[in-house]
Design a protein around this motif. Structure first.
Motif, short mmCIF file in Angstrom:
data_model
loop_
_atom_site.label_atom_id
_atom_site.label_comp_id
_atom_site.label_asym_id
_atom_site.label_seq_id
_atom_site.Cartn_x
_atom_site.Cartn_y
_atom_site.Cartn_z
N GLY A 117 0.80 -1.21 0.00
CA GLY A 117 0.00 0.00 0.00
C GLY A 117 0.83 1.26 0.00
O GLY A 117 0.34 2.34 -0.31
N ASN A 118 2.12 1.13 0.28
CA ASN A 118 2.96 2.32 0.45
C ASN A 118 3.39 2.87 -0.90
O ASN A 118 4.11 2.21 -1.65
N LEU A 120 5.41 5.31 -1.80
CA LEU A 120 6.83 5.63 -2.00
C LEU A 120 7.61 4.37 -2.37
O LEU A 120 8.33 4.32 -3.35
N ASN C 28 -1.59 6.55 1.91
CA ASN C 28 -0.58 6.00 1.02
C ASN C 28 0.79 5.84 1.63
O ASN C 28 1.61 5.10 1.13
N PHE C 29 1.07 6.60 2.68
CA PHE C 29 2.43 6.56 3.19
C PHE C 29 2.53 6.16 4.65
O PHE C 29 3.56 5.69 5.10
N SER C 35 4.45 0.59 7.58
CA SER C 35 4.45 1.43 6.39
C SER C 35 5.15 2.75 6.67
O SER C 35 5.91 3.26 5.84
N SER C 36 4.91 3.31 7.86
CA SER C 36 5.54 4.59 8.19
C SER C 36 7.06 4.44 8.23
O SER C 36 7.79 5.30 7.73
N LEU C 38 8.87 2.30 6.64
CA LEU C 38 9.36 2.17 5.26
C LEU C 38 9.43 3.53 4.58
O LEU C 38 10.38 3.84 3.88
N THR C 39 8.36 4.34 4.80
CA THR C 39 8.34 5.67 4.18
C THR C 39 9.54 6.48 4.63
O THR C 39 10.23 7.12 3.84
N GLY C 42 12.66 5.18 3.12
CA GLY C 42 12.70 5.54 1.71
C GLY C 42 13.09 7.00 1.51
O GLY C 42 13.92 7.33 0.65
N LEU C 43 12.50 7.87 2.30
CA LEU C 43 12.83 9.29 2.19
C LEU C 43 14.30 9.52 2.51
O LEU C 43 14.99 10.29 1.82
N PHE C 45 16.73 7.43 2.17
CA PHE C 45 17.51 6.93 1.04
C PHE C 45 17.54 7.95 -0.10
O PHE C 45 18.59 8.23 -0.67
N ILE C 46 16.36 8.52 -0.41
CA ILE C 46 16.30 9.47 -1.50
C ILE C 46 17.16 10.70 -1.22
O ILE C 46 17.92 11.15 -2.08
#
Lengths: 393, 259, 361
Positions: A117-118, A120, C28-29, C35-36, C38-39, C42-43, C45-46
């Motif tokens: 669902g994520n 990103l 979504n995030f 999920s949080s 991972l977000t 991910g941020l 990493f970016i």
């Protein structure tokens, strides 16, 4: 009745004509093929003689005379060509196996990320797939070998990832475990753990049928498979020594070495195929009907159980045929080793052709080896496919 | 209106409320899909929900077992308030059975496995007991001989009957039907309706979204008419079909009964 | 009588937190703890990767200057690409005759555009592609009024495109024939087709390239010679034919047997019914996989470096090892990858659009 007789007669005649036609075509075709093969053979023989090249497979007993840097079995340049081929074939096979495992892990992770669902994580995964799938795998290989690995520091300044683990231009070095006497005890305990685990699973299943009790199978299995050997290890007095690579002069001595050619090949191929497998995984998961997922939830099943009992089996039905195709391609991709100097069977064969010119024989051996591996993979593919077929009306 | 019906029963002690929706609203983004829903379903009642497409009928019953989430108001199932907590949702779903328009049988499992999956995994029933239970329900819907076939090998009518049996295996207190016959060929509608009528006659509490007005007339205790996300009218079948109170109901009846 | 009037209740706005950007972000995030996390990872990493990438690619890059200037700088050496661009694109083709490969490329673009937009009928398409192959070959090789250029001077992107285009254009008709041969009722033809297809598909392209470059000279009469480019082209054609044959076979299997019966009932002979009824439908069904084979072939031509040809990838590798510009492999490979990516991604988008048109039908 006369008309019927006439039709029967004409049918009979055209059938006969059809059969004669077919026979004549086959005969002519056969003649053409035989003539072509014959002409080729004559020509080839003449050309080989003119170049002074031998024929026949006797050369396999001759001394090879070239070194092979990576080998699973003992090999020196004094060994025969035949043995060199064996080394190459083994390298091809175990490289393919490692790549299959690695590519599957990468593919599953990236594929699942794309349907998570994520947003990103899904986008990052999608970017990875779109990049890797649209560049030639050889380019990825050369990039990893020529740019990433070549820019690693020299041996003197090697990066120490963990005590005994070094990253350098010449390769990746690991400490190698050296089993001492008493290690057999640890191995025996592992085997015992596996047997116990199998028996426990059987017992758990019986108990479930009889009373509905859900035994914590995963936890018990983990405890057995990790715990028992650990206990045995401690009891036996820790019978494990480590051959740690140490810098001596210009290189590391001891320990386990992964040559950069091997690393580049495995990493490059796995990253490339992983992208394709990720697409298969994504397609498989999305192919599962949303309605069935809803029905499973409506029955009160927990999300974990819905995934393991409903989503996964049906996703695998789509994933497995596509992925076994990718595995077959991986085996063939391993031949790119020749471009970066890893000694797979094509590399070794290529060296041989350069040395004695017996291209026909080498190519014949290549074809035999690859077609055999392909056959084995096909048989495994069909068996896996059959297991997951859905029965239709 | 529910009071009126209760009165008509001569003021007997009313059966307990199995489902209570109080001032339920639901939005899809900015779209107000359910408005001011007040509905009480008592034990043993058979409710038919009808209305034009897009009126929110499916959304309403899907909110009851949390397949959709409502944003305002409260839903009580069997006395339990429906919230976001998983334990609570699981509890509710065990008591509410649902049949879908597309049957949604698990296509990789045999009929028997379809039925025994939830009792074994959710109610922790021993496998052998689950099989006996499943076979008894399969017999009840007249499909016991197909127990080792796969859903893909059955007709639509057979699949829907299996789906009903699958829900019944969990011994729900109330059954929800979301247009169970809309995806079936006409010859197969009868066999499924027969099963539903049998179920009703045995006293199962049910809420049925359907266009089958014959079923409504013969089985329903109440007919609920929805349009544009709200309940327009609800009444006994006789009153509903012969004396609709609201003009919108009348025009809807004119449309469907003219077929 | 129905005398109550139904007044629809007013649409109310949803409660706060249900719509708008906060909700979109949350769903979504940050849907749950995992999920949080991972977000956030991910941020991180970016952000970690964007800075260095931006510096190297753009900010610190050298756009003009010589090798010494590049070595002194921190960023990418794009002046290397600019200086060697002709090498990358045309290999060693004589620099005063570059109008010829450029013209060939233009013709390729035009032919592709005509095919993709479906302006011209199918028969015209076939003629156009055949003409393109012949004209391009003439432009590259010379003769008949043009100055000759030996094949050893062919290289770079020009060579890659030539090998791919001629490979696909030739292997499609051959593949169709092979697929029909496999389905033939004549035992021998069917057998030979199967043997060919399964043998070629079971071995790597590298071995086929070796076979082509080493065995073909052996097969020919003494004295006759075929340049390496030709041998490689033949190898590529054989390779692609086997795979195209399988794709076409898939398309043929999808055709209802009723079609053949209808054709027979109309009195069409075997060849006519196949060519006019069965084949067009079979091919229309597999347009997307066929495009997939085009993409695969474009990527596979990079392997010719193994037999000594300097195609686009080969030139990139060689250019980075030339004396003047030593050590800029990264720039060379990245440029190479970018061009490949544009071509392959473009083709895959086109293939996807074909799929959608097919689905719409």
């Amino acid at each position: 009745m006369q008309l019927l007789e006439k039709i029967k007669f004409q049918n009979h005649r055209s059938l006969l004509r059809g059969r004669v036609y077919s026979f004549v075509i086959q005969f002519l075709f056969m003649a053409l093929v035989v003539w072509a093969v014959y002409a080729l053979m004559i020509s080839t023989q003449a050309n080989l003689e003119a170049r002074g090249v031998d024929s026949g497979f006797d050369f396999l007993d001759q001394r090879a005379g070239f070194p092979i840097s990576v080998s699973l079995i003992e090999y020196t340049p004094d060994d025969s060509y035949g043995r060199a081929f064996l080394v190459g074939a083994l390298n091809t096979i175990y490289t393919a196996i490692i790549c299959i495992i690695l590519a599957t892990i990468i593919g599953v992770m990236i594929g699942v990320a794309q349907v998570s669902g994520n947003m990103l994580v899904a986008k990052l995964a999608e970017i990875y797939v779109e990049i890797m799938r649209n560049i030639p795998v050889l380019l990825t290989l050369l990039f990893i070998y020529g740019v990433v690995l070549a820019r690693l520091p020299g041996v003197r300044n090697a990066i120490e990832l963990f005590p005994g683990g070094y990253l350098s231009q010449r390769g990746i070095y690991f400490p190698q475990p050296v089993p001492l006497s008493g290690f057999g005890f640890v191995i025996a305990s592992l085997i015992a753990a596996i047997i116990l685990s199998i028996f426990f699973q059987r017992w758990a299943r019986k108990k479930q049928r009889a009373t509905g009790y859900d035994s914590p199978v995963i936890r018990v299995n983990l405890a057995l498979l990790i715990g028992l050997p650990t206990v045995a290890y401690l009891i036996a007095g820790q019978p494990l020594d480590w051959d740690v690579p140490t810098l001596q002069g210009f290189n590391f001595q001891g320990g386990l070495t992964l040559k950069p050619e091997f690393v580049a090949l495995v990493v490059g191929l796995s990253l490339y195929r992983g992208a394709f497998i990720a697409e298969n995984v994504r397609a498989g998961i999305m192919a599962v009907s949303k309605g069935q997922i809803e029905a499973a939830h409506a029955l009160g099943l927990e999300p974990g159980k819905v995934i393991s009992r409903v989503t996964l089996p049906q996703a695998l039905r789509v994933i497995i045929p596509a992925t076994t195709n990718d595995y077959a391609s991986l085996v063939k991709d391993s031949s790119l080793a020749i471009a970066i100097g890893f000694a797979d069977i094509v590399s070794v064969g290529g060296t041989m052709i350069g040395q004695n010119g017996q291209a026909l024989e080498v190519i014949a051996i290549w074809m035999a080896v690859y077609l055999t591996i392909n056959l084995i993979v096909s048989v495994a593919m069909n068996a896996a496919n059959r297991k997951y077929q859905i029965v239709e009306r | 209106m529910s009071e009126k019906i209760a009165e008509s029963r001569g003021g007997r002690q009313q059966p307990p409320a199995v489902i209570e929706l109080t001032d339920v609203h639901k939005w899809y983004g900015n779209f107000h899909a359910l408005k001011n829903i007040d509905l009480t379903v008592r034990k043993g009642e058979r409710i038919v929900v009808c209305g034009p497409s897009g009126s929110g009928k499916s959304t309403l019953i899907r909110c009851i077992n949390r397949l959709e989430v409502h944003q305002r108001g409260s839903i009580h199932v069997n006395g339990v308030l429906l919230t976001n907590q998983t334990k609570n949702i699981k509890e509710v779903r065990q008591e509410v059975g649902m049949c879908f328009q597309q049957f949604n049988l698990f296509s990789h499992m045999t009929i028997l496995e379809n039925l025994t999956l939830a009792p074994i995994l959710v109610r922790k029933m021993p496998a052998n007991d689950a099989v006996d239970l499943a076979m008894s329900y399969l017999k009840r819907v007249n499909i016991a001989d197909q127990h080792d076939k796969y859903p893909g090998q059955l007709s639509g009518g057979q699949q829907q009957r299996v789906a009903i049996a699958r829900s019944l295996c969990m011994a729900p207190k109330v059954m929800l039907f979301d247009e169970p016959t809309s995806a079936l060929d006409p010859e197969m509608i009868k066999e499924v309706l027969e099963v539903m009528v049998d179920l009703a006659n045995e006293g199962m509490t049910m809420i049925c979204v359907t266009h089958e007005m014959g079923f409504a007339k013969s089985v329903a205790d109440r007919v609920v008419f929805m349009d544009m996300g709200e309940i327009v009218e609800e009444n006994t079948p006789d009153e509903f079909f012969d004396n609709p109170l609201v003009d919108r109901t009348q025009s809807f009846l004119n449309q469907i009964l003219s077929h | 009588m129905a005398n109550l009037v139904f007044i629809p209740a007013p649409d109310l706005p949803p409660p706060p937190g249900q719509v708008g950007i906060i909700r979109w972000l949350k769903l979504n995030f940050f849907k749950d703890t995992f999920s949080s996390v991972l977000t956030l990872l991910g941020l991180y990493f970016i952000f970690w990767i964007t800075g260095p990438l931006l510096s190297w690619f753009i900010l610190d890059a050298v756009y003009a200057g010589d090798s010494a200037a590049c070595n002194a700088a921190e960023g990418a050496c794009w002046s290397f690409i600019r200086a060697q661009i002709k090498l990358f694109l045309f290999g060693l083709f004589p620099r005063d005759l570059l109008w010829r490969p450029i013209l060939a490329a233009a013709l390729l673009a035009i032919t592709f555009a005509l095919t993709a937009t479906r302006i011209i009928p199918v028969l015209a398409m076939v003629l156009c592609w055949t003409a393109l192959v012949l004209i391009s070959y003439w432009l590259f090789a010379g003769g008949f009024g043009l100055q000759s250029v030996p094949t050893t001077k062919w290289g770079g992107l020009m060579l890659t495109l030539m090998l791919s285009v001629i490979g696909i254009v030739t292997s499609i008709p051959l593949g169709i024939l092979l697929a029909l041969g496999r389905r033939s009722k004549i035992g021998l033809i069917s057998f030979l087709s199967v043997v060919f297809i399964e043998s070629i598909r079971g071995i790597p392209l590298v071995t086929i390239l070796f076979m082509a470059t080493i065995l073909l000279p052996l097969f020919m009469a003494q004295g006759a010679d075929l340049s390496t480019v030709f041998r490689v082209q033949i190898g590529i054609i054989l390779f692609s034919t086997a795979y195209i044959a399988e794709v076409v076979r898939g398309g043929l299997q999808g055709i209802d047997s009723g079609q053949q019966e209808a054709a027979d009932a109309l009195g069409l002979s075997g060849w006519k019914s196949t060519a006019l009824i069965i084949l067009p439908q079979a091919l229309a069904n597999v347009l997307s996989p066929l495009i997939g084979r085009c993409i695969a072939l474009l990527k596979d031509t990079a392997l010719v470096i193994v037999v000594g040809l300097l195609d686009f990838l080969g030139i990139a590798k060689a250019a980075a090892q030339s004396a003047l510009w030593l050590g800029f492999e990264a720039e060379a490979f990245i440029f190479c990858a970018a061009i490949y990516w544009v071509l392959c991604f473009g083709l895959s988008r086109y293939g996807r659009s074909l799929e959608q048109i097919g689905a719409a039908k």
